[in-house]
Design a protein around this motif. Structure first.
Motif, PDB file in Angstrom:
ATOM      1  N   VAL A   2       0.847  -1.182   0.000  1.00 16.43           N
ATOM      2  CA  VAL A   2       0.000   0.000   0.000  1.00 16.43           C
ATOM      3  C   VAL A   2       0.887   1.237   0.000  1.00 16.43           C
ATOM      4  N   HIS A   3       0.641   2.140  -0.933  1.00 18.54           N
ATOM      5  CA  HIS A   3       1.428   3.362  -1.036  1.00 18.54           C
ATOM      6  C   HIS A   3       0.841   4.440  -0.140  1.00 18.54           C
ATOM      7  N   ASN A   8      -4.347   5.023  -3.830  1.00 18.76           N
ATOM      8  CA  ASN A   8      -4.215   3.670  -4.355  1.00 18.76           C
ATOM      9  C   ASN A   8      -5.430   3.292  -5.189  1.00 18.76           C
ATOM     10  N   VAL A   9      -5.268   2.242  -5.971  1.00 19.34           N
ATOM     11  CA  VAL A   9      -6.343   1.731  -6.819  1.00 19.34           C
ATOM     12  C   VAL A   9      -6.552   0.259  -6.480  1.00 19.34           C
ATOM     13  N   ARG A 161      -8.280   3.906   1.634  1.00 23.85           N
ATOM     14  CA  ARG A 161      -8.403   5.233   2.225  1.00 23.85           C
ATOM     15  C   ARG A 161      -9.342   6.107   1.405  1.00 23.85           C
ATOM     16  N   ILE A 162      -9.766   7.189   2.010  1.00 24.03           N
ATOM     17  CA  ILE A 162     -10.574   8.183   1.302  1.00 24.03           C
ATOM     18  C   ILE A 162      -9.794   8.685   0.089  1.00 24.03           C
ATOM     19  N   TYR A 163     -10.500   8.818  -1.054  1.00 25.05           N
ATOM     20  CA  TYR A 163      -9.981   9.246  -2.355  1.00 25.05           C
ATOM     21  C   TYR A 163      -9.320   8.115  -3.150  1.00 25.05           C
ATOM     22  N   ASP A 164      -9.148   6.930  -2.555  1.00 24.85           N
ATOM     23  CA  ASP A 164      -8.672   5.794  -3.353  1.00 24.85           C
ATOM     24  C   ASP A 164      -9.709   5.452  -4.414  1.00 24.85           C
ATOM     25  N   ARG A 234      -2.617   0.200 -12.458  1.00 26.95           N
ATOM     26  CA  ARG A 234      -3.045   1.380 -11.709  1.00 26.95           C
ATOM     27  C   ARG A 234      -3.221   2.576 -12.645  1.00 26.95           C
ATOM     28  N   ASP A 235      -2.251   2.786 -13.531  1.00 25.12           N
ATOM     29  CA  ASP A 235      -2.325   3.909 -14.472  1.00 25.12           C
ATOM     30  C   ASP A 235      -3.515   3.763 -15.411  1.00 25.12           C
ATOM     31  N   PHE A 236      -3.822   2.530 -15.805  1.00 19.89           N
ATOM     32  CA  PHE A 236      -4.948   2.296 -16.703  1.00 19.89           C
ATOM     33  C   PHE A 236      -6.259   2.767 -16.059  1.00 19.89           C
ATOM     34  N   VAL A 237      -6.490   2.366 -14.799  1.00 24.63           N
ATOM     35  CA  VAL A 237      -7.727   2.740 -14.120  1.00 24.63           C
ATOM     36  C   VAL A 237      -7.781   4.245 -13.899  1.00 24.63           C
TER      37      VAL A 237
END
Length: 246
Positions: A2-3, A8-9, A161-164, A234-237
């Motif tokens: 987890v970053h 995160n996605v 988290r919020i905004y993921d 992740r970049d795709f989403v």
């Protein structure tokens, strides 16, 4: 991993096909269901159960009941027609035939009631056997499956988290929905699928499975219900999402 320094996605499989997925979209929340993993505890044993003769005891007892009636009815029928003159429409003949017909109708009704009772009995017995099988496995589930459950639960209550960004596979439609988390994990007793949940804002775009990133099909087959995406996936989403739409 987890970053901590960026959003995160995640891919979250929400549960059973169609019903829970659509509820998540319509009610703007996300949840997941560990029940999806329960069948993994059984391996091929479920196939053995599938091929086991259904209603075994019902048919066994039904056969005994039918043979008993058949023996009694045959004797009564033989006694009824013994020395009976069937060449004429005599009142005693009609009376005896009506009495035998009444016995047949009564037996038919008994069979229907017996069938319903034995069906309930067999159903109860099958459920009890399954409960015992489940308890035996849930008491000590395989280590690999236990680890999957533990990771999924921690991801859902702590790591997301919020905004993921969240990707939900809509299994019946063969599409994915994408949304952004807008609230922390909450537990609300007695709310069904909403009991363990997070509030979401869903994006309008739906993407067919075949247009998703490489490796998406492997995620759908994974034992885990929650998967953290990285690198190209992740970049795709993130490329699907336009910030102004949230």
């Amino acid at each position: 991993m987890v970053h901590e320094h960026r959003n995160n996605v995640w891919v979250v499989r929400t549960g059973y096909c169609d019903e829970q997925e659509k509820t998540c979209i319509e009610r703007d929340f996300i949840s997941f269901d560990l029940n999806m993993h329960v069948t993994d505890l059984f391996g091929n044993e479920l196939m053995d159960m599938k091929h086991h003769p259904p209603n075994y005891k019902k048919y066994m007892h039904f056969g005994d009941k039918f043979r008993d009636f058949d023996q009694r009815f045959r004797k009564e029928f033989e006694d009824a027609i013994q020395n009976m003159d069937c060449s004429a429409d005599r009142p005693e003949v009609v009376k005896k035939m009506k009495r035998l017909n009444t016995k047949l109708e009564k037996f038919d009704e008994e069979v229907k009631q017996f069938d319903a009772t034995m069906h309930k009995f067999d159903e109860f017995e099958r459920i009890e056997q399954m409960k015992k099988a489940l308890l035996a496995r849930l008491t000590s589930p395989p280590d690999d499956l236990l680890e999957v459950w533990a990771k999924d639960l921690l991801h859902f209550i702590k790591d997301i988290r919020i905004y993921d960004l969240i990707v939900i596979p809509l299994m019946c439609d063969k599409q994915v929905a994408v949304g952004r988390v807008r609230d922390n994990y909450k537990y609300r007793e007695g709310k069904g699928v909403l009991s363990h949940s997070r509030k979401m804002d869903w994006h309008d775009t739906r993407v067919p499975f075949e247009n998703m990133f490489f490796g998406f099909d492997e995620i759908l087959e994974s034992k885990s219900s929650i998967t953290l995406l990285d690198d190209d996936a992740r970049d795709f989403v993130q490329g699907i999402v336009v910030d102004e739409t949230f």
